[in-house]
Motif scaffolding. Structure first.
Motif, PDB file in Angstrom:
ATOM      1  N   ASP A   1       0.836  -1.012  -0.027  1.00 18.88           N
ATOM      2  CA  ASP A   1       0.029  -0.175  -0.018  1.00 18.88           C
ATOM      3  C   ASP A   1       0.932   1.083   0.058  1.00 18.88           C
ATOM      4  O   ASP A   1       0.274   2.403   0.014  1.00 18.88           O
ATOM      5  N   GLY A   2       2.074   1.123   0.181  1.00 17.23           N
ATOM      6  CA  GLY A   2       3.161   2.302   0.236  1.00 17.23           C
ATOM      7  C   GLY A   2       3.764   2.465  -1.138  1.00 17.23           C
ATOM      8  O   GLY A   2       4.429   3.399  -1.594  1.00 17.23           O
ATOM      9  N   VAL A   3       3.597   1.580  -2.259  1.00 13.24           N
ATOM     10  CA  VAL A   3       4.115   1.594  -3.520  1.00 13.24           C
ATOM     11  C   VAL A   3       3.275   1.464  -4.550  1.00 13.24           C
ATOM     12  O   VAL A   3       2.465   0.388  -4.696  1.00 13.24           O
ATOM     13  N   ILE A   4       3.112   2.225  -5.695  1.00  8.20           N
ATOM     14  CA  ILE A   4       2.219   2.069  -6.568  1.00  8.20           C
ATOM     15  C   ILE A   4       3.139   1.719  -7.945  1.00  8.20           C
ATOM     16  O   ILE A   4       4.202   2.312  -8.170  1.00  8.20           O
ATOM     17  N   THR A   5       2.846   0.656  -8.767  1.00  8.20           N
ATOM     18  CA  THR A   5       3.398   0.182  -9.857  1.00  8.20           C
ATOM     19  C   THR A   5       2.690   0.866 -10.943  1.00  8.20           C
ATOM     20  O   THR A   5       1.608   0.502 -11.298  1.00  8.20           O
ATOM     21  N   ARG A   6       3.316   1.416 -12.032  1.00  9.56           N
ATOM     22  CA  ARG A   6       2.652   2.208 -13.071  1.00  9.56           C
ATOM     23  C   ARG A   6       3.304   1.730 -14.348  1.00  9.56           C
ATOM     24  O   ARG A   6       4.672   1.684 -14.481  1.00  9.56           O
ATOM     25  N   SER A   7       2.704   1.625 -15.360  1.00  9.49           N
ATOM     26  CA  SER A   7       3.127   1.109 -16.686  1.00  9.49           C
ATOM     27  C   SER A   7       2.683   2.286 -17.688  1.00  9.49           C
ATOM     28  O   SER A   7       1.676   2.476 -17.887  1.00  9.49           O
ATOM     29  N   TYR A   8       3.618   2.462 -18.507  1.00 11.37           N
ATOM     30  CA  TYR A   8       3.437   3.377 -19.483  1.00 11.37           C
ATOM     31  C   TYR A   8       3.871   3.045 -20.873  1.00 11.37           C
ATOM     32  O   TYR A   8       5.090   2.575 -21.146  1.00 11.37           O
ATOM     33  N   ARG A   9       3.122   2.868 -21.941  1.00 10.29           N
ATOM     34  CA  ARG A   9       3.483   2.442 -23.070  1.00 10.29           C
ATOM     35  C   ARG A   9       4.188   3.544 -23.889  1.00 10.29           C
ATOM     36  O   ARG A   9       3.939   4.461 -23.756  1.00 10.29           O
ATOM     37  N   LEU A  10       5.340   3.055 -24.500  1.00 12.77           N
ATOM     38  CA  LEU A  10       6.148   3.824 -25.514  1.00 12.77           C
ATOM     39  C   LEU A  10       5.776   4.324 -26.625  1.00 12.77           C
ATOM     40  O   LEU A  10       5.078   3.415 -27.233  1.00 12.77           O
ATOM     41  N   ALA A  11       5.887   5.488 -26.968  1.00  9.64           N
ATOM     42  CA  ALA A  11       5.652   5.759 -28.196  1.00  9.64           C
ATOM     43  C   ALA A  11       6.243   4.904 -29.330  1.00  9.64           C
ATOM     44  O   ALA A  11       7.511   4.720 -29.255  1.00  9.64           O
ATOM     45  N   GLU A  12       5.599   4.573 -30.601  1.00  8.94           N
ATOM     46  CA  GLU A  12       6.209   3.912 -31.675  1.00  8.94           C
ATOM     47  C   GLU A  12       7.427   4.583 -32.093  1.00  8.94           C
ATOM     48  O   GLU A  12       8.368   3.353 -32.445  1.00  8.94           O
ATOM     49  N   ASN A  13       7.713   5.654 -32.204  1.00  9.70           N
ATOM     50  CA  ASN A  13       8.973   6.352 -32.708  1.00  9.70           C
ATOM     51  C   ASN A  13      10.278   5.847 -31.550  1.00  9.70           C
ATOM     52  O   ASN A  13      11.274   6.233 -31.838  1.00  9.70           O
ATOM     53  N   PHE A  14       9.952   5.432 -30.378  1.00 12.32           N
ATOM     54  CA  PHE A  14      11.073   4.959 -29.338  1.00 12.32           C
ATOM     55  C   PHE A  14      11.334   3.575 -29.431  1.00 12.32           C
ATOM     56  O   PHE A  14      12.402   3.187 -29.062  1.00 12.32           O
ATOM     57  N   MET A  15      10.573   2.922 -30.161  1.00  9.12           N
ATOM     58  CA  MET A  15      10.727   1.428 -30.435  1.00  9.12           C
ATOM     59  C   MET A  15      11.663   1.151 -31.699  1.00  9.12           C
ATOM     60  O   MET A  15      11.768   1.940 -32.625  1.00  9.12           O
ATOM     61  N   LYS A  16      12.482  -0.025 -31.591  1.00  7.57           N
ATOM     62  CA  LYS A  16      13.255  -0.596 -32.765  1.00  7.57           C
ATOM     63  C   LYS A  16      12.621  -0.580 -33.994  1.00  7.57           C
ATOM     64  O   LYS A  16      11.341  -1.330 -34.096  1.00  7.57           O
TER      65      LYS A  16
END
Length: 130
Positions: free
Chosen positions: A76-91
């Motif tokens: 309860d003291g930590v929140i894990t968040r996920s953010y999708r990377l923009a297409e132009n940052f992907m190989k």
């Protein structure tokens, strides 16, 4: 920095001409270190499940900010968040792509017991399907 702390790490690096996203010893790791040698790195985040190191170009050198370390806290003291990377940052070369950035937000409480995000630390990159 002890070698065991950062033997394996992810990176997000802003160069003069592009952004590199990856993991140590995987492509584009060698491109990152060539850019460091040529002084074309504007800022770089190096991170893993222990800590995050952030450095920015100041004059002709990279200057590190204070290292942010992950903490052992109750869920309860930590929140894990996920953010999708923009297409132009992907190989674009067909290699396995990192498509998600995961961060840990550490929650603090003020004198009125109101919650706030005390610090945010980059945690890992994830590939599609992980």
């Amino acid at each position: 920095m002890a070698a065991t702390d950062m033997d394996d790490y992810y990176f997000i690096a802003h160069l003069l001409d592009r952004v590199l996203v990856g993991r140590a010893k995987e492509y584009p790791y060698e491109v990152l270190w060539e850019a460091v040698e040529r002084n074309t790195v504007l800022e770089v985040h190096l991170f893993n499940e222990q800590k995050e190191i952030f450095a920015v170009r100041c004059q002709d050198e990279l200057v590190c900010y204070q290292t942010l370390e992950h903490e052992d806290r109750q869920e309860d003291g930590v929140i894990t968040r996920s953010y999708r990377l923009a297409e132009n940052f992907m190989k674009k070369d067909g290699a396995d792509d990192y498509d998600t950035l995961e961060v840990k937000e550490y929650i603090g409480y003020d004198e009125d017991h109101l919650a706030y995000v005390e610090k945010t630390v980059l945690y890992r990159l994830k590939k599609a399907g992980e």
